[in-house]
Design an enzyme around this catalytic site. Structure first.
Site, PDB file in Angstrom:
ATOM      1  N   HIS A   9      79.646  94.582  40.445  1.00  0.00           N
ATOM      2  CA  HIS A   9      78.792  93.674  39.673  1.00  0.00           C
ATOM      3  C   HIS A   9      79.069  94.050  38.226  1.00  0.00           C
ATOM      4  O   HIS A   9      78.486  95.016  37.713  1.00  0.00           O
ATOM      5  CB  HIS A   9      77.301  93.881  39.968  1.00  0.00           C
ATOM      6  CG  HIS A   9      76.946  93.884  41.427  1.00  0.00           C
ATOM      7  ND1 HIS A   9      76.856  92.727  42.161  1.00  0.00           N
ATOM      8  CD2 HIS A   9      76.670  94.894  42.282  1.00  0.00           C
ATOM      9  CE1 HIS A   9      76.520  93.040  43.414  1.00  0.00           C
ATOM     10  NE2 HIS A   9      76.408  94.341  43.512  1.00  0.00           N
ATOM     11  N   GLN A  49      76.543  95.192  35.403  1.00  0.00           N
ATOM     12  CA  GLN A  49      75.777  96.433  35.550  1.00  0.00           C
ATOM     13  C   GLN A  49      76.425  97.624  34.836  1.00  0.00           C
ATOM     14  O   GLN A  49      75.791  98.655  34.622  1.00  0.00           O
ATOM     15  CB  GLN A  49      75.532  96.740  37.036  1.00  0.00           C
ATOM     16  CG  GLN A  49      74.604  95.709  37.677  1.00  0.00           C
ATOM     17  CD  GLN A  49      74.344  95.956  39.160  1.00  0.00           C
ATOM     18  OE1 GLN A  49      74.657  97.012  39.685  1.00  0.00           O
ATOM     19  NE2 GLN A  49      73.779  94.963  39.827  1.00  0.00           N
ATOM     20  N   ARG A  86      66.053  98.336  40.329  1.00  0.00           N
ATOM     21  CA  ARG A  86      66.315  96.903  40.394  1.00  0.00           C
ATOM     22  C   ARG A  86      65.596  96.151  39.280  1.00  0.00           C
ATOM     23  O   ARG A  86      66.136  95.194  38.723  1.00  0.00           O
ATOM     24  CB  ARG A  86      65.894  96.356  41.772  1.00  0.00           C
ATOM     25  CG  ARG A  86      66.399  94.936  42.001  1.00  0.00           C
ATOM     26  CD  ARG A  86      66.051  94.435  43.373  1.00  0.00           C
ATOM     27  NE  ARG A  86      64.614  94.197  43.521  1.00  0.00           N
ATOM     28  CZ  ARG A  86      64.081  93.392  44.447  1.00  0.00           C
ATOM     29  NH1 ARG A  86      64.860  92.773  45.312  1.00  0.00           N
ATOM     30  NH2 ARG A  86      62.778  93.230  44.527  1.00  0.00           N
ATOM     31  N   HIS A 125      74.047  87.056  49.226  1.00  0.00           N
ATOM     32  CA  HIS A 125      73.519  88.255  48.570  1.00  0.00           C
ATOM     33  C   HIS A 125      73.116  89.315  49.582  1.00  0.00           C
ATOM     34  O   HIS A 125      73.507  90.469  49.495  1.00  0.00           O
ATOM     35  CB  HIS A 125      72.338  87.942  47.646  1.00  0.00           C
ATOM     36  CG  HIS A 125      71.838  89.183  46.986  1.00  0.00           C
ATOM     37  ND1 HIS A 125      70.860  89.971  47.549  1.00  0.00           N
ATOM     38  CD2 HIS A 125      72.250  89.828  45.866  1.00  0.00           C
ATOM     39  CE1 HIS A 125      70.686  91.051  46.783  1.00  0.00           C
ATOM     40  NE2 HIS A 125      71.514  90.971  45.756  1.00  0.00           N
ATOM     41  N   ARG A 171      67.969  89.456  53.049  1.00  0.00           N
ATOM     42  CA  ARG A 171      66.689  89.102  52.425  1.00  0.00           C
ATOM     43  C   ARG A 171      66.852  88.034  51.356  1.00  0.00           C
ATOM     44  O   ARG A 171      65.892  87.430  50.910  1.00  0.00           O
ATOM     45  CB  ARG A 171      66.017  90.352  51.844  1.00  0.00           C
ATOM     46  CG  ARG A 171      66.742  91.007  50.695  1.00  0.00           C
ATOM     47  CD  ARG A 171      66.070  92.320  50.244  1.00  0.00           C
ATOM     48  NE  ARG A 171      67.068  93.302  49.834  1.00  0.00           N
ATOM     49  CZ  ARG A 171      67.641  93.359  48.640  1.00  0.00           C
ATOM     50  NH1 ARG A 171      67.319  92.480  47.707  1.00  0.00           N
ATOM     51  NH2 ARG A 171      68.551  94.276  48.378  1.00  0.00           N
ATOM     52  N   HIS A 225      75.821  92.025  51.233  1.00  0.00           N
ATOM     53  CA  HIS A 225      75.120  93.315  51.171  1.00  0.00           C
ATOM     54  C   HIS A 225      74.294  93.442  52.449  1.00  0.00           C
ATOM     55  O   HIS A 225      73.581  92.498  52.807  1.00  0.00           O
ATOM     56  CB  HIS A 225      74.064  93.309  50.056  1.00  0.00           C
ATOM     57  CG  HIS A 225      74.548  93.439  48.663  1.00  0.00           C
ATOM     58  ND1 HIS A 225      74.008  92.708  47.638  1.00  0.00           N
ATOM     59  CD2 HIS A 225      75.460  94.257  48.085  1.00  0.00           C
ATOM     60  CE1 HIS A 225      74.565  93.050  46.489  1.00  0.00           C
ATOM     61  NE2 HIS A 225      75.459  93.984  46.730  1.00  0.00           N
ATOM     62  N   GLU A 279      71.175  98.422  53.179  1.00  0.00           N
ATOM     63  CA  GLU A 279      71.361  99.457  52.156  1.00  0.00           C
ATOM     64  C   GLU A 279      70.118 100.342  52.061  1.00  0.00           C
ATOM     65  O   GLU A 279      70.202 101.539  51.854  1.00  0.00           O
ATOM     66  CB  GLU A 279      71.641  98.787  50.812  1.00  0.00           C
ATOM     67  CG  GLU A 279      71.800  99.774  49.647  1.00  0.00           C
ATOM     68  CD  GLU A 279      72.066  99.099  48.320  1.00  0.00           C
ATOM     69  OE1 GLU A 279      71.947  97.860  48.240  1.00  0.00           O
ATOM     70  OE2 GLU A 279      72.415  99.806  47.358  1.00  0.00           O
ATOM     71  N   HIS A 320      77.816  98.302  51.990  1.00  0.00           N
ATOM     72  CA  HIS A 320      76.923  99.457  52.226  1.00  0.00           C
ATOM     73  C   HIS A 320      76.759  99.747  53.726  1.00  0.00           C
ATOM     74  O   HIS A 320      77.247 100.745  54.199  1.00  0.00           O
ATOM     75  CB  HIS A 320      75.542  99.306  51.568  1.00  0.00           C
ATOM     76  CG  HIS A 320      75.594  99.002  50.106  1.00  0.00           C
ATOM     77  ND1 HIS A 320      76.253  99.825  49.211  1.00  0.00           N
ATOM     78  CD2 HIS A 320      75.090  97.967  49.368  1.00  0.00           C
ATOM     79  CE1 HIS A 320      76.135  99.308  47.991  1.00  0.00           C
ATOM     80  NE2 HIS A 320      75.453  98.187  48.060  1.00  0.00           N
ATOM     81  N   ASP A 377      80.574  99.059  42.657  1.00  0.00           N
ATOM     82  CA  ASP A 377      79.242  98.464  42.661  1.00  0.00           C
ATOM     83  C   ASP A 377      78.566  98.456  41.283  1.00  0.00           C
ATOM     84  O   ASP A 377      78.820  97.586  40.466  1.00  0.00           O
ATOM     85  CB  ASP A 377      78.401  99.207  43.714  1.00  0.00           C
ATOM     86  CG  ASP A 377      77.137  98.456  44.106  1.00  0.00           C
ATOM     87  OD1 ASP A 377      76.873  97.411  43.523  1.00  0.00           O
ATOM     88  OD2 ASP A 377      76.406  98.925  45.002  1.00  0.00           O
TER      89      ASP A 377
HETATM   90 ZN   LIG Z   1      76.163  95.460  45.231  1.00  0.00          ZN
END
Ligand SMILES: [Zn+2]
Length: 460
Positions: free
Chosen positions: A60, A63, A86, A211, A214, A237, A240, A274, A325
Site C-alpha cells: 500500500h 502507507q 488503522r 479488501h 469484512r 486480505h 490477519e 497474511h 505491505d
Molecule cells: Zn495490506
C-alpha cells in the site's frame, strides 16, 4: 543489445559461474552463455553475482509516508493494537491528493528498486477524492501509481481494490469514504478504467482485489470470483487479526478462510494476504486448492498480527511469497529472515525452511519468494533466468567480505542470512542496471519531490 558478464548467476539448480547474459533493447534476454574467465576475459565484467529480481507481492504505497509514526506510547497509555494503527492510517489516507500520492509512491518504488525488488503488486484502495466523490478519471489515483512505477523503473501489477463495507454487515464509516465502491458494477467500472491506465506503461498489468471478508459482502465476493475475469490474479486480505475471525464466525458462522474454501473454487491465481490465523484444516485446504499466501513479516510483526503456521503449511506443499505491505521494512532479505526466525523462535528449532533445495534454506527462500511472487504478478515463468523473458535481477557485490570468501555452496544462504543493502551493487530492471547507491540524478529529483510533499502533508 547489451551483454552483461557476471561472476555468477543463480539458476533454479544452483550457481552458474562466469556467465554472460545478453538483452535486446526491450530488456528481453536473448542469450545466456558461459565465458572462460582464464583466457578470453570480456572487457566489461560486472563484479557481481545475480539472483532473480525480488517480487513485492503486497504494497500500500501511501502507507510509506507513515512508517515509524505509530510507535509512540506516551505516558504509559494502554498498549496500542492494529485497530489503533488503522485510525492513524485512515487520517493519512484522507489527507493525500493525487500529486502527493505520486510523489510518495515514486520515492517508495525507487527505494524498492534500490533494495532489489523489480516488481510490485500494489493493493490500491484510495480511489476517490477527499470528499469521497469519484475523480473524472475513475482510476486517477491508480494512474498516479502507474506513473510512479514508470519513473522508478519497477514493474507494477495494479490491484484496484473492491471495498464496500465498514465491517461484516456494516455500512462503511465516513473515514473510509475514499475507498468505497458500493456495488459490483461500480467496482467493475473501476477495474476497467484501471486496466486502461495500465496501457500507459509497458510494465504495468492488472489484477482483481477484494479488501477483506469484512470489507465486501460475501455474496459479492463469490460473484466476483465466479463471474469476474478468470485470467488475472485475485488478491484478498484474510485472517490477519483474531477479532476479524471472531466477527466472521458471528456473522457467517464460519472462519474467513473456511468460508472461502467452502464457497469459492480457489486455484493458483488466488493470493491470500497474511492468512496468519489458520486451523489445520484451513492450512491443508489452501495448499490443496493451489492458492498462495502472501506473507508480510515486517508489517505483521509491527502490527502484532501473529505468526503464520509456516511449518505445517510447507509440509502440505503450500506456496508463499513476500510483501512489504505498510513498508515499515523494505529489504527483501530482512523479510525472509524475519519469517524464518519467527518460526525458529516458536519451535526452538533451526532451519525451518523446507528442504526442496537440498537442505539449503537460503536457496529455498529465494526460490519460493521468486516463483510464487511472480505468480502474484500474473507471471508463471518458473525459470530464474530464461531466454525470451525480461532480465530482472538483483546484483550482489562479489567483492564484499563475506561474499568474496564464500564457496558457491554457501553463497545463497550467505546472501539471505547476512546480506543487507551494503552487499547490493544494483538492480537490473527490464534489462537496465540501476545502482543501489542512490547516487544518481533521477533518485535525487525523486527524493526532493518526496521531501516537498512530506513538508506539505506535515504528518511526520
Ligand atoms: Zn495490506
Amino acid at each position: 543489445m547489451k551483454t552483461y558478464h557476471f561472476k555468477g548467476i543463480l539458476q533454479n539448480t544452483g550457481w552458474k559461474e562466469n556467465t554472460s547474459i545478453t538483452v535486446n533493447h526491450n530488456g528481453i534476454i536473448t542469450d545466456i552463455s558461459s565465458f572462460d574467465s582464464q583466457h578470453s576475459l570480456p572487457n566489461e565484467i560486472t563484479n557481481g553475482f545475480v539472483i532473480p529480481g525480488f517480487q513485492n507481492a503486497h504494497s500500500h504505497a501511501f502507507q510509506y509516508a507513515m512508517a515509524g509514526l505509530a510507535e509512540r506510547h506516551e505516558g504509559g497509555t494502554n498498549p496500542d493494537d492494529f485497530w489503533g494503527w488503522r485510525e492513524a492510517m485512515y487520517q493519512l489516507a484522507l489527507s493525500m491528493n493525487p500529486d502527493q500520492m505520486e510523489a510518495i509512491a515514486t520515492m517508495l518504488y525507487a527505494e524498492m528498486v534500490r533494495h532489489g525488488y523489480t516488481n510490485v503488486a500494489e493493493f490500491h484502495y484510495i480511489h476517490h477524492d477527499k470528499n469521497g466523490k469519484s475523480y473524472s478519471n475513475l482510476s486517477e489515483m491508480g494512474s498516479r501509481l502507474i506513473a510512479a512505477a514508470k519513473t522508478a523503473g519497477i514493474g507494477i501489477t495494479l490491484i484496484p481494490i473492491f471495498y464496500q463495507k465498514g465491517g461484516f454487515g456494516k455500512k462503511p464509516n465516513d473515514r473510509q469514504r475514499r475507498f468505497i465502491s458500493p456495488t459490483i458494477d461500480e467496482y467493475l467500472r473501476l477495474l476497467e478504467s484501471s486496466k486502461e491506465a495500465c496501457k500507459n506503461y509497458k510494465h504495468a498489468n492488472i489484477a482483481i482485489g477484494i479488501h477483506s471478508m469484512r470489507g465486501v459482502a460475501p455474496s459479492d465476493i463469490s460473484e466476483i470470483a465466479k463471474s469476474g475475469p478468470q485470467d488475472i490474479p485475485f488478491h484478498i486480505h484474510v485472517s490477519e487479526q483474531l477479532k476479524e475471525i471472531e466477527d466472521s464466525i458471528a456473522y457467517l458462522g464460519k472462519r474467513p478462510v473456511e468460508w472461502l474454501l467452502d464457497t469459492i473454487e480457489m486455484n493458483e491465481r488466488f493470493h491470500l494476504v497474511h492468512a496468519t490465523h489458520l486451523t489445520d484444516n484451513e492450512i491443508t485446504g489452501i495448499a490443496k486448492s493451489k492458492a498462495n499466501v502472501v506473507l508480510c513479516p515486517s508489517t505483521e510483526g509491527n502490527l502484532g498480527d501473529g505468526i503464520f503456521p509456516l511449518k505445517k503449511y510447507q509440509e502440505e506443499d503450500g506456496k508463499w511469497s513476500i510483501g512489504t505491505d505498510s513498508h515499515i521494512g523494505i529489504n527483501p532479505l530482512e523479510e525472509l529472515r524475519i519469517l524464518d526466525y519467527g518460526q525458529r523462535l516458536i519451535s526452538h528449532k533451526r532451519n525451518i525452511y523446507s528442504s526442496t533445495q537440498q537442505g539449503d534454506s537460503g536457496m529455498y527462500a529465494l526460490e519460493m519468494a521468486t516463483i510464487t511472487g511472480r505468480r502474484a504478478m500474473n507471471n508463471f515463468n518458473t525459470d530464474f533466468f530464461k531466454v525470451g523473458e525480461l532480465l530482472n535481477a538483483s546484483v550482489i557485490d562479489a567483492s564484499s567480505p563475506l561474499i568474496t570468501t564464500s564457496s558457491v555452496k554457501n553463497l545463497a544462504s550467505t546472501i539471505v542470512y547476512s546480506g543487507n543493502l551494503d552487499i547490493q551493487l544494483g538492480t537490473i530492471v527490464q534489462g537496465k542496471m540501476i545502482t543501489s547507491s542512490g547516487n544518481y540524478e533521477k533518485y535525487q529529483t525523486i527524493k526532493e519531490k518526496f521531501i516537498k510533499t512530506m513538508n506539505e502533508l506535515k504528518n511526520r
